[in-house]
Design a protein around this motif. Structure first.
Motif, PDB file in Angstrom:
ATOM      1  N   GLN A 188     124.899 -25.306  35.714  1.00 33.40           N
ATOM      2  CA  GLN A 188     125.498 -26.266  34.793  1.00 33.40           C
ATOM      3  C   GLN A 188     126.896 -25.799  34.375  1.00 33.40           C
ATOM      4  OE1 GLN A 188     123.851 -26.472  30.771  1.00 33.40           O
ATOM      5  NE2 GLN A 188     123.859 -28.710  30.926  1.00 33.40           N
ATOM      6  N   ILE A 221     130.637 -27.540  34.751  1.00 28.74           N
ATOM      7  CA  ILE A 221     131.490 -27.747  33.579  1.00 28.74           C
ATOM      8  C   ILE A 221     132.836 -27.056  33.763  1.00 28.74           C
ATOM      9  CG2 ILE A 221     131.724 -27.229  31.101  1.00 28.74           C
ATOM     10  CD1 ILE A 221     129.715 -29.499  31.773  1.00 28.74           C
ATOM     11  N   ARG A 222     132.819 -25.813  34.223  1.00 23.05           N
ATOM     12  CA  ARG A 222     134.065 -25.066  34.428  1.00 23.05           C
ATOM     13  C   ARG A 222     134.947 -25.738  35.479  1.00 23.05           C
ATOM     14  NH1 ARG A 222     134.161 -19.542  32.823  1.00 23.05           N
ATOM     15  NH2 ARG A 222     135.367 -19.069  34.671  1.00 23.05           N
ATOM     16  N   ARG A 261     134.990 -28.911  36.322  1.00 19.50           N
ATOM     17  CA  ARG A 261     135.531 -30.162  35.779  1.00 19.50           C
ATOM     18  C   ARG A 261     136.647 -29.878  34.787  1.00 19.50           C
ATOM     19  NH1 ARG A 261     137.274 -34.798  36.965  1.00 19.50           N
ATOM     20  NH2 ARG A 261     136.899 -36.395  35.424  1.00 19.50           N
ATOM     21  N   TRP A 313     131.249 -24.400  25.254  1.00 15.44           N
ATOM     22  CA  TRP A 313     129.945 -24.761  25.818  1.00 15.44           C
ATOM     23  C   TRP A 313     128.866 -23.750  25.432  1.00 15.44           C
ATOM     24  CZ3 TRP A 313     130.617 -29.485  27.478  1.00 15.44           C
ATOM     25  CH2 TRP A 313     129.502 -30.171  27.990  1.00 15.44           C
TER      26      TRP A 313
END
Length: 100
Positions: A57, A61-62, A64, A79
């Protein structure tokens, strides 16, 4: 719509309109966080993520954040704190359910 990179100098606006725009975005962020915690609190069973699932996950996230031109370290720290807070909310909810 998400901003797709740093603002170009030809997109400059008066300081007053930027300040109001930033405040509006900050309020949207708070609203989204409120919605996220509300949704998490209303979920009857929140599945714990394994370490591998959390790592996967975070990779998404990183990546994006990088694509959007957002400092990856900032997003990672945020996060981590968000997940810690979500875990604390869930633990508090579970504690209440056991004691009720």
């Amino acid at each position: 719509m998400m901003h797709e990179g740093p603002p170009r100098s030809d997109q400059s606006q008066p300081l007053e309109s930027l300040s109001g725009g930033l405040e509006a975005i900050d309020l949207q962020i708070l609203s989204l966080l409120s919605q996220r915690f509300g949704l998490a609190a209303s979920t009857t069973v929140q599945r714990e993520l394994s370490d591998d699932e959390r790592k996967a996950q975070m990779t998404v996230i990183r990546r994006r954040a990088f694509e959007l031109g957002i400092p990856v370290g900032l997003v990672t720290d945020f996060w981590d704190r968000l997940m810690d807070a979500a875990d604390a909310v869930q633990a508090q909810r579970n504690h209440r359910a056991i004691n009720d």
